[in-house]
Design a protein around this motif. Structure first.
Motif, PDB file in Angstrom:
ATOM      1  N   ASP A 137       0.861  -1.192   0.000  1.00  0.00           N
ATOM      2  CA  ASP A 137       0.000   0.000   0.000  1.00  0.00           C
ATOM      3  C   ASP A 137       0.892   1.236   0.000  1.00  0.00           C
ATOM      4  OD1 ASP A 137      -3.255   0.311   0.861  1.00  0.00           O
ATOM      5  OD2 ASP A 137      -2.040   2.133   1.056  1.00  0.00           O
ATOM      6  N   ILE A 156      -9.448  -5.637  -9.567  1.00  0.00           N
ATOM      7  CA  ILE A 156     -10.645  -5.084  -8.954  1.00  0.00           C
ATOM      8  C   ILE A 156     -11.066  -3.862  -9.752  1.00  0.00           C
ATOM      9  CG2 ILE A 156     -11.742  -4.273  -6.846  1.00  0.00           C
ATOM     10  CD1 ILE A 156     -10.631  -7.182  -6.708  1.00  0.00           C
ATOM     11  N   SER A 157     -12.092  -4.055 -10.577  1.00  0.00           N
ATOM     12  CA  SER A 157     -12.712  -2.947 -11.304  1.00  0.00           C
ATOM     13  C   SER A 157     -13.840  -2.400 -10.431  1.00  0.00           C
ATOM     14  CB  SER A 157     -13.207  -3.444 -12.671  1.00  0.00           C
ATOM     15  OG  SER A 157     -13.958  -2.458 -13.342  1.00  0.00           O
ATOM     16  N   LYS A 200     -12.208   2.402 -14.790  1.00  0.00           N
ATOM     17  CA  LYS A 200     -12.666   1.071 -14.368  1.00  0.00           C
ATOM     18  C   LYS A 200     -13.157   0.248 -15.563  1.00  0.00           C
ATOM     19  CE  LYS A 200     -11.778   1.091  -9.930  1.00  0.00           C
ATOM     20  NZ  LYS A 200     -10.790   0.160  -9.347  1.00  0.00           N
ATOM     21  N   PHE A 250     -21.508  -0.570  -4.245  1.00  0.00           N
ATOM     22  CA  PHE A 250     -21.097   0.066  -2.979  1.00  0.00           C
ATOM     23  C   PHE A 250     -20.823  -0.987  -1.906  1.00  0.00           C
ATOM     24  CE2 PHE A 250     -24.301   2.969  -4.942  1.00  0.00           C
ATOM     25  CZ  PHE A 250     -23.391   3.907  -5.394  1.00  0.00           C
ATOM     26  N   PRO A 302     -13.751   2.710   3.549  1.00  0.00           N
ATOM     27  CA  PRO A 302     -13.498   4.156   3.592  1.00  0.00           C
ATOM     28  C   PRO A 302     -13.691   4.867   2.249  1.00  0.00           C
ATOM     29  CG  PRO A 302     -11.822   2.984   4.830  1.00  0.00           C
ATOM     30  CD  PRO A 302     -12.655   1.933   4.140  1.00  0.00           C
ATOM     31  N   ILE A 303     -13.705   4.110   1.135  1.00  0.00           N
ATOM     32  CA  ILE A 303     -13.887   4.770  -0.163  1.00  0.00           C
ATOM     33  C   ILE A 303     -15.280   5.424  -0.233  1.00  0.00           C
ATOM     34  CG2 ILE A 303     -14.930   3.087  -1.757  1.00  0.00           C
ATOM     35  CD1 ILE A 303     -12.507   3.544  -3.630  1.00  0.00           C
TER      36      ILE A 303
END
Ligand SMILES: NC(=O)c1ccc[n+]([C@@H]2O[C@H](COP(=O)([O-])OP(=O)(O)OC[C@H]3O[C@@H](n4cnc5c(N)ncnc54)[C@H](O)[C@@H]3O)[C@@H](O)[C@H]2O)c1
Length: 265
Positions: free
Chosen positions: A43, A148-149, A167, A197, A201-202
């Motif tokens: 990260d 991950i799209s 994406k 959704f 935190p996004i």
């Protein structure tokens, strides 16, 4: 260094997850470690990813290593892949999970900076990851790349131009990689995952728009979802676990929607 094997659905798999310190990355990390994988958790937030590796190692000792990694930097990819392959003793799964949303912006207010940032982090990173990981993935085959799209890569929304476009790029580029790998007989599969959704935190900007009330934000976001709720991180992690494992050995170039039925309408 060799790591002691543990049983599970991804037993012996050596898995690199980018953006691992975030909500989805953390769920994937705990689940894959429980299911027998050893992990390179990366990260851009070095402190949070080191803390995550520590907590995963409390659950499953010796299963996780942490690396500071900006997925927009090719130099970082080269350094991190080499270090991870050395620490894990190879690499058999790459999960391109790091991603950012931008400020909501209609076209006339949108900026080159917003597009550049989302392009580099959401889309170009997938190419760099595949390019640098493939020599290791081929050597450790059967291997898997999971990108991950988002549901936003398949269906558009006003004000989300850069996110929709990057994406969607991940969705299509996944198929290119899958076909190149199949043509070359590398036994490396590549698939994309498209969450709606999910509680991470996004979604903070949506909570802010709901006056700081997470329940109100979740209720608003769930309105278009037939199953009447937003997702949990594990809803996505179970799909990634399947795609990382050899259970999905005949699956490549496919997209997996984790959307509570939203795009069935
Ligand atoms: N949560 C959702 O609702 C949702 C829905 C669809 C798709 N997604 C996608 O899932 C992925 C994970 O998102 P999340 O929900 O866990 O979000 P999150 O914000 O919790 O986590 C994202 C992580 O990516 C890291 N990151 C940001 N820029 C980076 C960079 N340049 N290099 C390396 N790491 C970087 C952040 O530090 C953070 O830890 C993203 O690609 C996102 O677009 C999420």
């Amino acid at each position: 260094m060799s790591v002691k094997p543990r049983p599970g659905r991804v037993a012996g798999k050596k898995v690199l997850i980018t953006g691992a310190a975030g909500g989805l990355g953390e769920a994937m990390a705990f689940m894959m470690a429980r299911e027998g994988a050893t992990l390179a958790l990366t990260d851009i937030d070095e402190t949070r990813v080191a803390d995550l590796a520590w907590r995963v190692n409390v659950q499953t000792p010796g299963s996780a290593f942490a690396y500071a990694h900006d997925v927009a930097s090719e130099d970082d990819w080269a350094r991190v892949i080499d270090a991870a392959a050395a620490d894990l003793g190879g690499l058999s799964v790459l999960v391109n999970n790091a991603g950012v949303g931008g400020p909501l912006a209609f076209v006339e207010q949108d900026t080159v900076e917003n597009w550049q940032r989302q392009y580099e982090i959401n889309l170009r990173s997938v190419m760099l990851g595949a390019k640098h990981a493939l020599p290791h993935l081929r050597a450790a085959a059967p291997a898997s790349i999971v990108n991950i799209s988002s549901i936003a890569g398949l269906a558009a929304a006003p004000g989300m131009g850069a996110y929709n476009a990057t994406k969607a790029g991940v969705w299509m580029y996944t198929k290119t990689l899958a076909l190149e790998a199949a043509k070359a007989d590398w036994n490396v599969r590549c698939n994309s995952v498209h969450p709606v959704f999910i509680k991470t935190p996004i979604l903070d900007p949506f909570i802010a728009m709901a006056g700081g009330d997470p329940d109100k934000a979740a209720e608003r976001l769930a309105r278009g979802i037939p199953l009447k709720r937003i997702g949990e991180p594990d809803d996505v992690a179970y799909c990634v676990l399947y795609l990382a494992s050899d259970e999905s050995k005949f699956v490549t170039g496919s997209e997996f929607k984790i959307d509570g039925g939203m795009t069935a309408q």
